[in-house]
Design a protein around this motif. Sequence first.
Motif, mmCIF file in Angstrom:
data_model
loop_
_atom_site.group_PDB
_atom_site.id
_atom_site.type_symbol
_atom_site.label_atom_id
_atom_site.label_comp_id
_atom_site.label_asym_id
_atom_site.label_seq_id
_atom_site.Cartn_x
_atom_site.Cartn_y
_atom_site.Cartn_z
ATOM 1 N N MET A 188 0.811 -1.218 0.000
ATOM 2 C CA MET A 188 0.000 0.000 0.000
ATOM 3 C C MET A 188 0.842 1.265 0.000
ATOM 4 O O MET A 188 0.456 2.279 -0.578
ATOM 5 C CB MET A 188 -0.923 0.035 1.218
ATOM 6 N N PHE A 189 1.981 1.214 0.668
ATOM 7 C CA PHE A 189 2.749 2.429 0.897
ATOM 8 C C PHE A 189 4.067 2.469 0.137
ATOM 9 O O PHE A 189 4.871 3.373 0.355
ATOM 10 C CB PHE A 189 3.016 2.612 2.392
ATOM 11 N N ILE A 190 4.307 1.492 -0.738
ATOM 12 C CA ILE A 190 5.521 1.476 -1.536
ATOM 13 C C ILE A 190 5.159 1.886 -2.955
ATOM 14 O O ILE A 190 4.328 1.254 -3.608
ATOM 15 C CB ILE A 190 6.181 0.090 -1.544
ATOM 16 N N ARG A 191 5.772 2.938 -3.441
ATOM 17 C CA ARG A 191 5.446 3.465 -4.757
ATOM 18 C C ARG A 191 6.406 2.892 -5.795
ATOM 19 O O ARG A 191 7.619 2.956 -5.649
ATOM 20 C CB ARG A 191 5.558 4.997 -4.762
ATOM 21 N N HIS A 192 5.835 2.297 -6.841
ATOM 22 C CA HIS A 192 6.656 1.752 -7.916
ATOM 23 C C HIS A 192 6.196 2.252 -9.285
ATOM 24 O O HIS A 192 6.683 1.790 -10.306
ATOM 25 C CB HIS A 192 6.607 0.216 -7.889
ATOM 26 N N GLU A 193 5.248 3.201 -9.308
ATOM 27 C CA GLU A 193 4.775 3.735 -10.574
ATOM 28 C C GLU A 193 5.787 4.718 -11.172
ATOM 29 O O GLU A 193 6.611 5.271 -10.462
ATOM 30 C CB GLU A 193 3.438 4.475 -10.389
ATOM 31 N N SER A 194 5.662 4.924 -12.469
ATOM 32 C CA SER A 194 6.372 6.033 -13.091
ATOM 33 C C SER A 194 5.659 7.321 -12.706
ATOM 34 O O SER A 194 4.524 7.301 -12.189
ATOM 35 C CB SER A 194 6.371 5.878 -14.615
ATOM 36 N N PHE A 195 6.312 8.444 -12.968
ATOM 37 C CA PHE A 195 5.672 9.720 -12.648
ATOM 38 C C PHE A 195 4.358 9.881 -13.410
ATOM 39 O O PHE A 195 3.356 10.363 -12.864
ATOM 40 C CB PHE A 195 6.608 10.894 -12.981
ATOM 41 N N TYR A 196 4.342 9.433 -14.665
ATOM 42 C CA TYR A 196 3.143 9.589 -15.478
ATOM 43 C C TYR A 196 1.979 8.780 -14.909
ATOM 44 O O TYR A 196 0.866 9.286 -14.766
ATOM 45 C CB TYR A 196 3.427 9.156 -16.915
ATOM 46 N N SER A 197 2.231 7.502 -14.573
ATOM 47 C CA SER A 197 1.148 6.672 -14.048
ATOM 48 C C SER A 197 0.732 7.133 -12.654
ATOM 49 O O SER A 197 -0.448 7.064 -12.305
ATOM 50 C CB SER A 197 1.567 5.192 -14.023
ATOM 51 N N THR B 95 -1.052 14.279 -6.412
ATOM 52 C CA THR B 95 -0.147 15.007 -7.305
ATOM 53 C C THR B 95 -0.392 16.504 -7.235
ATOM 54 O O THR B 95 0.556 17.304 -7.159
ATOM 55 C CB THR B 95 -0.336 14.523 -8.749
ATOM 56 N N THR B 96 -1.658 16.905 -7.226
ATOM 57 C CA THR B 96 -2.001 18.331 -7.167
ATOM 58 C C THR B 96 -1.585 18.941 -5.841
ATOM 59 O O THR B 96 -1.017 20.048 -5.814
ATOM 60 C CB THR B 96 -3.516 18.521 -7.373
ATOM 61 N N LEU B 97 -1.842 18.250 -4.746
ATOM 62 C CA LEU B 97 -1.463 18.768 -3.430
ATOM 63 C C LEU B 97 0.057 18.922 -3.316
ATOM 64 O O LEU B 97 0.551 19.932 -2.799
ATOM 65 C CB LEU B 97 -1.979 17.844 -2.326
ATOM 66 N N ALA B 98 0.800 17.922 -3.784
ATOM 67 C CA ALA B 98 2.260 18.005 -3.742
ATOM 68 C C ALA B 98 2.760 19.180 -4.572
ATOM 69 O O ALA B 98 3.667 19.917 -4.153
ATOM 70 C CB ALA B 98 2.879 16.700 -4.242
#
Length: 248
Positions: free
Chosen positions: A1-10, A19-22
């Motif tokens: 749940m808390f490990i990110r493996h997506e590309s920036f686009y996905s 993404t908007t909040l960041a």
Amino acid sequence: MFIRHESFYSFRKNYPVITTLAAIHLILFAWMNFLPFGGWIQYFGVGFNLAVANGEYWRLVTPIFLHLSLTHVVFNTFSLVIFGPAAEKMLGSVKFIIFYLLTGIIANIATFILEPLNYSHLGASGAIYGVLGFYLYIVINRKDLMDRNSGQIVVTILIIGLIMTFAYSNINILAHLFGLISGAAIAPLFLVGVKPYYMQRAAYTEPSEPVFNPNRWQQRAKKKQLMVRIAWIALAALIIIGILSRLF
């Protein structure tokens, strides 16, 4: 749940609110510190109890998006990117942003009521602790929505976060506590009909991602071990960043 493996686009496609909040965090931080009228944004956006008492109620909302120091904005944005996506995927973008803002506002209202009139504050910590409160409720009352390893990570992060909250000065303790409490308190209202995170279908997957993999079970076990290791590394990074934010 808390490990990110997506590309920036996905990541951007799957988690538009995070993404908007960041982006808002980083843009407003850069504007406040390096661009014209940055002082104006800080002056009218800071949570200042006396100004709220005089009717400037927008100050119960604007501090959620503002950060003054680099370590502060990095710490909160990193925390949001790590812990926010699962909640956004489970709740959906609309419910998530309502939940996020509501817990942040409750944390700021508590700060206004319980701190003196000359107290001022900035930061998204109240809302982020609201998200952690959301997970805490799931760990305690809705174990069907979260796997055991993720639950252990939540509890560990909360224990360390609360220790840091009381161990260091210049922290809005009330915002952390009431963000956490409000997140756990209103979580049941937002969890009606929610499916576990692993049952959510991604809005976007990479074109190169295989549909079927005969070795997926072995890879899943290895990935699980890797996720636990990365989680501890991320936790250590959070602690280091938090300590640096109190020193500089």
